[in-house]
Write a protein that holds these residues in place. Structure first.
Motif, short mmCIF file in Angstrom:
data_model
loop_
_atom_site.label_atom_id
_atom_site.label_comp_id
_atom_site.label_asym_id
_atom_site.label_seq_id
_atom_site.Cartn_x
_atom_site.Cartn_y
_atom_site.Cartn_z
N ASP A 140 30.34 -18.27 103.58
CA ASP A 140 29.44 -18.72 104.65
C ASP A 140 28.81 -20.06 104.29
N TRP A 141 28.37 -20.20 103.03
CA TRP A 141 27.76 -21.46 102.58
C TRP A 141 28.78 -22.59 102.64
N ASN A 143 31.54 -22.81 104.42
CA ASN A 143 31.88 -23.11 105.82
C ASN A 143 30.78 -23.93 106.49
N GLY A 144 29.52 -23.57 106.22
CA GLY A 144 28.41 -24.34 106.78
C GLY A 144 28.40 -25.76 106.26
N THR A 147 31.05 -27.82 107.88
CA THR A 147 30.65 -28.26 109.22
C THR A 147 29.81 -29.52 109.12
N ASP A 148 28.87 -29.55 108.17
CA ASP A 148 28.03 -30.74 107.97
C ASP A 148 28.87 -31.95 107.56
#
Length: 161
Positions: A140-141, A143-144, A147-148
């Motif tokens: 999750d980290w 992937n986030g 995105t950034d």
């Protein structure tokens, strides 16, 4: 008689190689290119990375006692150099944005497929084994963060950089 000479020769070789040690992978201070300098790494993610990844994927290896014995130190040094060549969180900001994105994609893939941490590493570092919850948290980290990074790449394209 011949076996005795071979044994003595082997002991001498093992004693002599103790004087040839690889340099330690222990930076005196955090790098200016450390991932933490720009991107948010929550404490729970940072703790997992330090425990399960940083020995081979940063400039801050924590060496066990047996790293003082040759030829084990050479073997460990080889693993650390290979790991840093693939991904070095201490030098992450030195990568172009596209490579940062790709490295995080590889992080997700390798932990999802349980290729990392290496099984040979887990034999001795049992605490480095990732639980299902830790795998999800890291994914999750990453992937986030991807995105950034992708948004930043898009801004650069629009700005003509």
């Amino acid at each position: 008689m011949i076996w005795k000479r071979i044994f003595i020769g082997l002991i001498i070789v093992l004693a002599v190689i103790q004087f040839f040690r690889p340099a330690r992978n222990q930076a005196a201070a955090p790098s200016d290119n450390d991932i933490n300098r720009k991107y948010t790494v929550p404490e729970n993610v940072s703790a997992i990375l330090q425990r399960s990844c940083y020995d081979c994927h940063s400039n801050t290896t924590v060496y066990p006692w047996y790293a003082n014995v040759q030829p084990v130190a050479w073997w460990l040094d080889s693993h650390v150099r290979d790991g840093k060549r693939e991904l070095n969180f201490s030098e992450f900001l030195g990568y172009p944005l596209k490579r940062q994105d790709h490295k995080l994609e590889e992080v997700i893939e390798t932990i999802d497929e349980r290729e990392m941490p290496l099984k040979s590493y887990l034999l001795i570092h049992r605490a480095a084994k990732l639980s299902a919850d830790q795998v999800k948290l890291l994914k999750d980290w990453a992937n986030g963060l991807r995105t950034d990074i992708q948004a930043e790449m898009q801004q650069e394209i629009q700005a003509g950089i």
